[in-house]
Design a protein around this motif. Structure first.
Motif, PDB file in Angstrom:
ATOM      1  N   THR A   1       2.828  15.460   8.743  1.00 35.93           N
ATOM      2  CA  THR A   1       1.939  14.341   9.021  1.00 35.93           C
ATOM      3  C   THR A   1       2.161  13.299   7.924  1.00 35.93           C
ATOM      4  O   THR A   1       2.662  13.631   6.836  1.00 35.93           O
ATOM      5  CB  THR A   1       0.462  14.771   9.011  1.00 35.93           C
ATOM      6  OG1 THR A   1       0.106  15.159   7.685  1.00 35.93           O
ATOM      7  CG2 THR A   1       0.185  15.885  10.018  1.00 35.93           C
ATOM      8  N   PRO A   2       1.767  12.054   8.170  1.00 33.21           N
ATOM      9  CA  PRO A   2       1.888  11.065   7.095  1.00 33.21           C
ATOM     10  C   PRO A   2       1.158  11.489   5.820  1.00 33.21           C
ATOM     11  O   PRO A   2       1.676  11.282   4.714  1.00 33.21           O
ATOM     12  CB  PRO A   2       1.273   9.800   7.718  1.00 33.21           C
ATOM     13  CG  PRO A   2       1.566   9.949   9.181  1.00 33.21           C
ATOM     14  CD  PRO A   2       1.394  11.428   9.443  1.00 33.21           C
TER      15      PRO A   2
ATOM     16  N   PHE B   1       7.567   3.771   2.924  1.00 35.55           N
ATOM     17  CA  PHE B   1       7.778   3.750   4.374  1.00 35.55           C
ATOM     18  C   PHE B   1       6.549   4.298   5.095  1.00 35.55           C
ATOM     19  O   PHE B   1       6.058   3.703   6.062  1.00 35.55           O
ATOM     20  CB  PHE B   1       9.017   4.566   4.748  1.00 35.55           C
ATOM     21  CG  PHE B   1       9.145   4.785   6.238  1.00 35.55           C
ATOM     22  CD1 PHE B   1       9.781   3.843   7.026  1.00 35.55           C
ATOM     23  CD2 PHE B   1       8.601   5.905   6.841  1.00 35.55           C
ATOM     24  CE1 PHE B   1       9.867   4.019   8.404  1.00 35.55           C
ATOM     25  CE2 PHE B   1       8.687   6.086   8.211  1.00 35.55           C
ATOM     26  CZ  PHE B   1       9.329   5.142   8.997  1.00 35.55           C
ATOM     27  N   THR B   2       6.053   5.426   4.633  1.00 36.38           N
ATOM     28  CA  THR B   2       4.928   6.099   5.287  1.00 36.38           C
ATOM     29  C   THR B   2       3.669   5.241   5.226  1.00 36.38           C
ATOM     30  O   THR B   2       2.941   5.128   6.224  1.00 36.38           O
ATOM     31  CB  THR B   2       4.697   7.481   4.662  1.00 36.38           C
ATOM     32  OG1 THR B   2       5.914   8.234   4.770  1.00 36.38           O
ATOM     33  CG2 THR B   2       3.571   8.231   5.344  1.00 36.38           C
ATOM     34  N   ARG B   3       3.414   4.615   4.085  1.00 34.54           N
ATOM     35  CA  ARG B   3       2.235   3.747   3.989  1.00 34.54           C
ATOM     36  C   ARG B   3       2.375   2.540   4.922  1.00 34.54           C
ATOM     37  O   ARG B   3       1.417   2.127   5.571  1.00 34.54           O
ATOM     38  CB  ARG B   3       2.003   3.319   2.536  1.00 34.54           C
ATOM     39  CG  ARG B   3       1.420   4.448   1.675  1.00 34.54           C
ATOM     40  CD  ARG B   3       0.961   3.964   0.313  1.00 34.54           C
ATOM     41  NE  ARG B   3       2.056   3.466  -0.518  1.00 34.54           N
ATOM     42  CZ  ARG B   3       2.818   4.210  -1.318  1.00 34.54           C
ATOM     43  NH1 ARG B   3       2.597   5.511  -1.404  1.00 34.54           N
ATOM     44  NH2 ARG B   3       3.767   3.677  -2.042  1.00 34.54           N
TER      45      ARG B   3
ATOM     46  N   ARG C   1       0.520   1.256  12.402  1.00 34.74           N
ATOM     47  CA  ARG C   1      -0.133   2.001  13.482  1.00 34.74           C
ATOM     48  C   ARG C   1      -1.629   1.681  13.538  1.00 34.74           C
ATOM     49  O   ARG C   1      -2.202   1.581  14.614  1.00 34.74           O
ATOM     50  CB  ARG C   1       0.102   3.494  13.304  1.00 34.74           C
ATOM     51  CG  ARG C   1       1.568   3.861  13.556  1.00 34.74           C
ATOM     52  CD  ARG C   1       1.862   5.306  13.250  1.00 34.74           C
ATOM     53  NE  ARG C   1       1.321   6.147  14.323  1.00 34.74           N
ATOM     54  CZ  ARG C   1       1.004   7.421  14.157  1.00 34.74           C
ATOM     55  NH1 ARG C   1       1.169   8.005  12.982  1.00 34.74           N
ATOM     56  NH2 ARG C   1       0.552   8.129  15.160  1.00 34.74           N
ATOM     57  N   ALA C   2      -2.273   1.512  12.379  1.00 32.84           N
ATOM     58  CA  ALA C   2      -3.700   1.160  12.349  1.00 32.84           C
ATOM     59  C   ALA C   2      -3.929  -0.232  12.943  1.00 32.84           C
ATOM     60  O   ALA C   2      -4.894  -0.452  13.666  1.00 32.84           O
ATOM     61  CB  ALA C   2      -4.228   1.213  10.918  1.00 32.84           C
ATOM     62  N   ALA C   3      -3.019  -1.163  12.672  1.00 34.87           N
ATOM     63  CA  ALA C   3      -3.152  -2.523  13.203  1.00 34.87           C
ATOM     64  C   ALA C   3      -2.976  -2.552  14.713  1.00 34.87           C
ATOM     65  O   ALA C   3      -3.537  -3.395  15.394  1.00 34.87           O
ATOM     66  CB  ALA C   3      -2.128  -3.437  12.533  1.00 34.87           C
ATOM     67  N   ARG C   4      -2.197  -1.605  15.244  1.00 34.23           N
ATOM     68  CA  ARG C   4      -1.945  -1.530  16.679  1.00 34.23           C
ATOM     69  C   ARG C   4      -3.119  -0.913  17.424  1.00 34.23           C
ATOM     70  O   ARG C   4      -3.350  -1.207  18.588  1.00 34.23           O
ATOM     71  CB  ARG C   4      -0.680  -0.684  16.898  1.00 34.23           C
ATOM     72  CG  ARG C   4      -0.439  -0.260  18.309  1.00 34.23           C
ATOM     73  CD  ARG C   4       0.750   0.653  18.408  1.00 34.23           C
ATOM     74  NE  ARG C   4       0.372   1.986  17.991  1.00 34.23           N
ATOM     75  CZ  ARG C   4       1.144   3.039  18.114  1.00 34.23           C
ATOM     76  NH1 ARG C   4       2.342   2.914  18.596  1.00 34.23           N
ATOM     77  NH2 ARG C   4       0.731   4.231  17.740  1.00 34.23           N
TER      78      ARG C   4
ATOM     79  N   GLN D   1       0.713  14.513   4.740  1.00 32.73           N
ATOM     80  CA  GLN D   1       1.535  15.538   4.087  1.00 32.73           C
ATOM     81  C   GLN D   1       2.729  14.906   3.372  1.00 32.73           C
ATOM     82  O   GLN D   1       3.087  15.332   2.277  1.00 32.73           O
ATOM     83  CB  GLN D   1       2.019  16.569   5.111  1.00 32.73           C
ATOM     84  CG  GLN D   1       0.924  17.470   5.617  1.00 32.73           C
ATOM     85  CD  GLN D   1       1.374  18.342   6.778  1.00 32.73           C
ATOM     86  OE1 GLN D   1       2.118  17.889   7.665  1.00 32.73           O
ATOM     87  NE2 GLN D   1       0.935  19.598   6.784  1.00 32.73           N
ATOM     88  N   VAL D   2       3.339  13.889   3.985  1.00 34.45           N
ATOM     89  CA  VAL D   2       4.446  13.187   3.321  1.00 34.45           C
ATOM     90  C   VAL D   2       3.944  12.581   2.017  1.00 34.45           C
ATOM     91  O   VAL D   2       4.571  12.739   0.958  1.00 34.45           O
ATOM     92  CB  VAL D   2       5.046  12.084   4.227  1.00 34.45           C
ATOM     93  CG1 VAL D   2       6.036  11.224   3.446  1.00 34.45           C
ATOM     94  CG2 VAL D   2       5.715  12.691   5.450  1.00 34.45           C
ATOM     95  N   LEU D   3       2.807  11.901   2.071  1.00 33.05           N
ATOM     96  CA  LEU D   3       2.274  11.242   0.879  1.00 33.05           C
ATOM     97  C   LEU D   3       1.847  12.238  -0.198  1.00 33.05           C
ATOM     98  O   LEU D   3       1.822  11.892  -1.386  1.00 33.05           O
ATOM     99  CB  LEU D   3       1.121  10.316   1.256  1.00 33.05           C
ATOM    100  CG  LEU D   3       1.531   9.122   2.126  1.00 33.05           C
ATOM    101  CD1 LEU D   3       0.298   8.373   2.627  1.00 33.05           C
ATOM    102  CD2 LEU D   3       2.481   8.203   1.390  1.00 33.05           C
ATOM    103  N   ALA D   4       1.543  13.462   0.182  1.00 30.64           N
ATOM    104  CA  ALA D   4       1.165  14.492  -0.791  1.00 30.64           C
ATOM    105  C   ALA D   4       2.381  15.109  -1.486  1.00 30.64           C
ATOM    106  O   ALA D   4       2.248  15.742  -2.531  1.00 30.64           O
ATOM    107  CB  ALA D   4       0.342  15.584  -0.110  1.00 30.64           C
TER     108      ALA D   4
END
Length: 147
Positions: A113-114, A132-134, A140-143, A116-119
């Motif tokens: 998940t994003p 990239f993930t951020r 995706r939030a803007a969409r 998990q990537v950020l962790a």
């Protein structure tokens, strides 16, 4: 370089591979051949490395989502200028069904998940993976429709 990140929107997971030479978890991708369009590289490499068809994400279409400049690690150090594309894992190739990969180039694949990537530590990921993930999370939030 043309990187491509496969996103399973249903399970909110990204596909990363353990690159043998780099010793890092990276998106899949490859070098653009002379006179090759970078999107054609994505199509070719997706088939070669994962055995699936490259399907552009509705979020980005066939345009790059991200651009990076990186000094590589391991033997043959050089600078890669990379276009990052976002691919959609369609209903026939979702996170549960993409299990094969180029075992000569990669030692494993992982769906994360994003969050998990950020962790994950910067030491084990492509140096631009957190950025990239951020950016992906913001796009995706803007969409998404707002409540």
């Amino acid at each position: 370089m043309s990187y491509f990140v496969v996103l399973d929107d249903t399970s909110d997971r990204l596909l990363l591979v353990a690159h043998r030479k780099a010793g890092l978890w990276l998106p899949t991708g490859g070098h653009v051949e002379p006179d090759e369009d970078p999107w054609a590289t994505v199509v070719r490499e997706c088939q070669e490395e994962l055995g699936i068809e490259a399907i552009a994400s509705p979020l980005t279409g066939g345009s790059p989502f991200f651009l990076t400049v990186t000094d590589t690690r391991g033997p043959g150090v050089h600078t890669d200028v990379s276009l990052w594309y976002l691919l959609d894992a369609d209903a026939d190739a979702d996170a549960d069904t993409i299990t094969s990969y180029d075992e000569e180039e990669f030692s494993a694949i992982r769906w994360l998940t994003p969050d998990q990537v950020l962790a994950e530590s910067d030491d084990v990921l492509d140096p631009h993976m957190h950025r990239f993930t951020r950016k992906l999370q913001r796009a995706r939030a803007a969409r998404s429709p707002r409540a």
